[in-house]
Write a protein that holds these residues in place. Structure first.
Motif, PDB file in Angstrom:
ATOM      1  N   TYR A 369       0.866  -1.172   0.000  1.00 16.93           N
ATOM      2  CA  TYR A 369       0.000   0.000   0.000  1.00 16.93           C
ATOM      3  C   TYR A 369       0.907   1.227   0.000  1.00 16.93           C
ATOM      4  CZ  TYR A 369       1.043  -0.231   4.987  1.00 16.93           C
ATOM      5  OH  TYR A 369       1.695  -0.308   6.187  1.00 16.93           O
ATOM      6  N   LEU A 370       0.314   2.395  -0.259  1.00 14.75           N
ATOM      7  CA  LEU A 370       1.125   3.613  -0.346  1.00 14.75           C
ATOM      8  C   LEU A 370       1.063   4.372   0.969  1.00 14.75           C
ATOM      9  CD1 LEU A 370       2.680   5.493  -2.435  1.00 14.75           C
ATOM     10  CD2 LEU A 370       0.541   6.760  -2.581  1.00 14.75           C
ATOM     11  N   VAL A 371       2.207   4.862   1.423  1.00 15.01           N
ATOM     12  CA  VAL A 371       2.242   5.761   2.581  1.00 15.01           C
ATOM     13  C   VAL A 371       2.790   7.085   2.066  1.00 15.01           C
ATOM     14  CG1 VAL A 371       3.068   6.100   4.939  1.00 15.01           C
ATOM     15  CG2 VAL A 371       2.849   3.791   4.029  1.00 15.01           C
ATOM     16  N   LEU A 394      -1.260   4.728 -10.148  1.00 15.26           N
ATOM     17  CA  LEU A 394      -0.939   3.701  -9.149  1.00 15.26           C
ATOM     18  C   LEU A 394      -1.806   3.918  -7.906  1.00 15.26           C
ATOM     19  CD1 LEU A 394       1.792   3.948 -10.868  1.00 15.26           C
ATOM     20  CD2 LEU A 394       2.899   3.100  -8.828  1.00 15.26           C
ATOM     21  N   ALA A 395      -2.012   5.185  -7.538  1.00 11.80           N
ATOM     22  CA  ALA A 395      -2.773   5.471  -6.312  1.00 11.80           C
ATOM     23  C   ALA A 395      -3.334   6.882  -6.355  1.00 11.80           C
ATOM     24  CB  ALA A 395      -1.865   5.318  -5.097  1.00 11.80           C
ATOM     25  N   LYS A 396      -4.483   7.046  -5.680  1.00 12.54           N
ATOM     26  CA  LYS A 396      -5.091   8.372  -5.539  1.00 12.54           C
ATOM     27  C   LYS A 396      -5.035   8.716  -4.061  1.00 12.54           C
ATOM     28  CE  LYS A 396      -8.322   7.741  -9.319  1.00 12.54           C
ATOM     29  NZ  LYS A 396      -9.699   7.793  -9.797  1.00 12.54           N
ATOM     30  N   VAL A 397      -4.494   9.878  -3.725  1.00 14.08           N
ATOM     31  CA  VAL A 397      -4.372  10.253  -2.310  1.00 14.08           C
ATOM     32  C   VAL A 397      -5.257  11.465  -2.048  1.00 14.08           C
ATOM     33  CG1 VAL A 397      -2.790  10.903  -0.465  1.00 14.08           C
ATOM     34  CG2 VAL A 397      -1.988   9.456  -2.333  1.00 14.08           C
ATOM     35  N   THR A 420      -2.261   6.921   4.261  1.00 14.00           N
ATOM     36  CA  THR A 420      -2.080   5.733   3.431  1.00 14.00           C
ATOM     37  C   THR A 420      -3.144   5.710   2.336  1.00 14.00           C
ATOM     38  OG1 THR A 420      -3.475   4.428   4.866  1.00 14.00           O
ATOM     39  CG2 THR A 420      -1.122   4.325   5.290  1.00 14.00           C
ATOM     40  N   ALA A 421      -2.846   5.005   1.265  1.00 18.89           N
ATOM     41  CA  ALA A 421      -3.817   4.855   0.174  1.00 18.89           C
ATOM     42  C   ALA A 421      -3.600   3.496  -0.467  1.00 18.89           C
ATOM     43  CB  ALA A 421      -3.614   5.958  -0.852  1.00 18.89           C
ATOM     44  N   PRO A 422      -4.676   2.849  -0.923  1.00 20.30           N
ATOM     45  CA  PRO A 422      -4.504   1.556  -1.598  1.00 20.30           C
ATOM     46  C   PRO A 422      -3.878   1.744  -2.986  1.00 20.30           C
ATOM     47  CG  PRO A 422      -6.806   2.219  -1.636  1.00 20.30           C
ATOM     48  CD  PRO A 422      -6.074   3.265  -0.852  1.00 20.30           C
ATOM     49  N   LEU A 423      -3.276   0.685  -3.497  1.00 15.86           N
ATOM     50  CA  LEU A 423      -2.671   0.753  -4.836  1.00 15.86           C
ATOM     51  C   LEU A 423      -3.592   0.080  -5.842  1.00 15.86           C
ATOM     52  CD1 LEU A 423       1.022  -0.210  -4.006  1.00 15.86           C
ATOM     53  CD2 LEU A 423       0.096   2.053  -4.493  1.00 15.86           C
TER      54      LEU A 423
END
Ligand code: FUB
Length: 638
Positions: A369-371, A394-397, A420-423
């Motif tokens: 996951y993205l931090v 890849l991800a939306k924050v 955090t955001a899901p990928l």
């Protein structure tokens, strides 16, 4: 002859820095001389420090040298101090004049050349310290090199083994070094053919039979230093001036100083800037960028970048403020001007702005996951994309303003807030990233692709037997899916209550239709609540049945079972009860130890039941000998 051993052990706290530009992020590093020794890059910079009281406050101030090394150009290890001014036999102990050094290796010995202020007289002399390893410890020669008065020594080792030394001081001079590397041979010569204007910091190297003399050069009145070069077919010239390697720094940092090496097929330029000290250019930091030769041997001008070189692992904190490219309007600034080593943040002022960060390696990213560490004043959004501003997302924050300070910068304890955001997509191999602002202004410190912890790996049928870990903990277990329990408080875990529930459940066990799973635990303790979270109905309030089969080559007698569990547990070896851990417990290694028991030759079944109410469940177990040492010579089957 009195020799001075400089012990690096006194000072070596080995630290690492994951770096773009500047490459060293916890201290100032100027005049970066890089060398390749034993397949690694070693960096010998000057060590700028703020002048202590009593010293000139507006001038260079250096009291010692550190050495750093890297294999990947991204992670640097600081091997600590190798030479200090107090340890130079001929140097002023409070001269603070340890300017640009160099280090070369000849016949397995390392020669560290450095300028310093001599005890007697004015100006600079050049000394040598020797070592058997590039990291030291270095031993200083008792006297400086005769015939050299000046700064910035640099040594070129020619293909025939002859060494040449170059230095600065008014002009650039050079001379042959004697075979012992500690004295010059003949007279020093002023290098001919170089352009008018102030020059210092010579760095000489040879490529395809051509000698290159490169040097910082002030090309116009009132200007600052460029990096320039000249070539020759002779190591000591005369030289043919060719032009610039790098123009003046845009922020008017007066000095630049450099070195050039070839490493793993790439040519690299090491130089310095004053990023961590924008208002005082005597506190500088080392940078690296790629250098390219034309087919005729001339050098292309290098554009300084923030990104620098090297591949960044996607799982590390990716400092996107050190970008490769950015839309206009994007800026990068110090997070904390009172503590520059805290680093930088990048600001994307409006929708449509983007920042590109090249060469991120995703090969170790699995189930991640993205931090992000970011801040905004108003609700906003940014996307992480592959390659460019139109690339795959890849991800939306999403940042929603809700903290008490009215932004995301710090929480109540003064820390930046991470989100955090899901990928939705994970690239393969090494690729470039692009962050696009999709709303109002946003500032970002770093982003990171973090792998989820897995806790355990499923074991397929027929997998080879395993062994306990080095501490004897048994990590392979068959776990039955958890049996939910109505337990409001763990105070019920008394001896009689536990015996009652365990014997009732044990009697039902042969007829249970529940599913069993076999796992290898990633940790010494089996985290049952994680197992329940993944495969059970609820993470808390469960009874767990756990079994493992132990294969012994020989009978092991007079050993004990040592276990810990959260909460209560009961243990059976070959259907004999051996231990009960009662009460509401935390998992502690060797919390309870059985009486002496025997593991028979061949197969043994170890079983336990762990029960817990409102808490996280886990256990750890091993067998120990009479003297307390763990039993590690057994095999564990599924
Ligand atoms: O670091 C002190 C001096 O500044 C160096 O010796 C010069 O080359 C210049 O970078």
């Amino acid at each position: 002859m009195r020799r001075h051993l400089i012990s690096f052990l006194l000072t070596a706290t080995i630290t690492t820095a994951s770096a773009q530009n500047p490459i060293i992020r916890d201290q100032f590093t100027a005049d970066p001389t890089a060398r390749v020794f034993n397949g690694k890059i070693y960096l010998y910079p000057s060590h700028d420090i703020p002048a202590p009281e009593g010293q000139r406050q507006d001038w260079f101030c250096m009291a010692d040298y550190h050495v750093f090394s890297s294999e990947d150009l991204t992670t640097w290890t600081d091997h600590g101090v190798i030479v200090t001014q107090a340890q130079v036999p001929w140097g002023k102990p409070d001269g603070y004049s340890m300017w640009a050094p160099d280090c070369v290796c000849k016949d397995g010995k390392y020669y560290f050349f450095f300028p310093d202020a001599p005890k007697a007289g004015r100006g600079f002399a050049v000394g040598v310290a020797t070592a058997d390893s590039p990291e030291g410890p270095f031993t200083c020669e008792p006297e400086p090199v005769k015939g050299i008065m000046g700064i910035d020594p640099c040594v070129l080792l020619d293909d025939d083994g002859q060494a040449y030394i170059y230095w600065a001081g008014g002009a650039i001079r050079g001379a042959k070094l004697q075979a012992d590397m500690k004295a010059i041979e003949g007279d020093a010569q002023q290098m001919q053919g170089l352009p008018e204007g102030f020059k210092e910091g010579p760095y000489a190297f040879k490529r395809n039979g051509l000698y290159y003399l490169t040097f910082p050069w002030v090309r116009k009145e009132g200007g600052t230093e460029t990096l320039a070069y000249a070539v020759s077919r002779q190591p000591l010239g005369p030289w043919e001036f060719k032009g610039l390697i790098m123009p003046e720094h845009a922020n008017r940092c007066w000095t630049n100083h450099h070195s050039i090496i070839q490493y793993r097929g790439e040519w690299l330029l090491f130089y310095h800037q004053n990023d961590y000290s924008p208002s005082f250019d005597k506190l500088r930091s080392a940078h690296i960028d790629r250098l390219t030769f034309n087919s005729d041997g001339t050098i292309q001008e290098v554009k300084p970048t923030l990104r620098g070189v090297g591949t960044t692992p996607a799982g590390s904190k990716i400092q996107i403020d050190r970008y490769s490219n950015a839309a206009s309007g994007v800026s990068s600034q110090l997070i904390d001007t009172l503590n520059a080593f805290r680093g930088f943040e990048v600001t994307l002022p409006q929708r449509g702005c983007w920042v590109q960060y090249n060469d991120v390696d995703f090969s170790n990213v699995k189930d991640a996951y993205l931090v992000v560490c970011a801040q905004a004043q108003e609700n906003t959004e940014f996307f992480v994309r592959e390659k460019n501003a139109k690339g795959k997302i890849l991800a939306k924050v999403t940042l929603t303003v809700k903290s008490q300070q009215g932004n995301f910068r710090r929480d109540m304890s003064g820390q930046w807030i991470t989100l955090t955001a899901p990928l939705s997509y994970v690239p393969k191999g090494t690729t470039d990233l692009c962050i696009t602002c999709e709303g109002k202004e946003v500032s970002i410190d770093w982003i990171q692709f973090k792998n989820r912890l897995h806790y355990f790996t499923p074991v397929a049928k027929g997998t080879a037997a395993t062994t306990p870990d080095a501490d004897g903990f048994i990590r392979r277990w068959r776990l039955m899916e958890p049996i939910p329990q109505e337990i409001r408080s763990n105070v019920v875990f008394t001896n009689t209550w536990l015996r009652d529930i365990f014997s009732t459940e044990l009697a039902k066990l042969p007829k249970q239709k529940a599913k069993w799973y076999t796992f290898d635990s990633e940790f010494y303790n089996m985290k049952l609540f994680r197992f329940a979270e993944k495969y059970g109905k609820q993470a808390y309030g469960n009874l767990f049945w756990c079994e493992t089969t132990i294969d012994c080559a020989e009978e092991l007698s007079n050993i004990r079972l040592a276990a810990g569990s959260n909460g209560a547990s009961m243990w059976w070896l070959n259907d004999e009860e051996v231990l009960l851990l009662e009460g509401d417990r935390r998992m502690v290694k060797d919390d309870g130890v059985s009486a002496r028991i025997t593991l028979r030759k061949g197969l043994n079944v170890l079983r336990c039941a762990v029960i817990n109410g409102p808490g996280m469940s886990d256990f750890c177990v091993r067998f120990i000998q009479e003297d307390g040492t763990p039993v590690t010579t057994i095999s564990i089957n599924d």
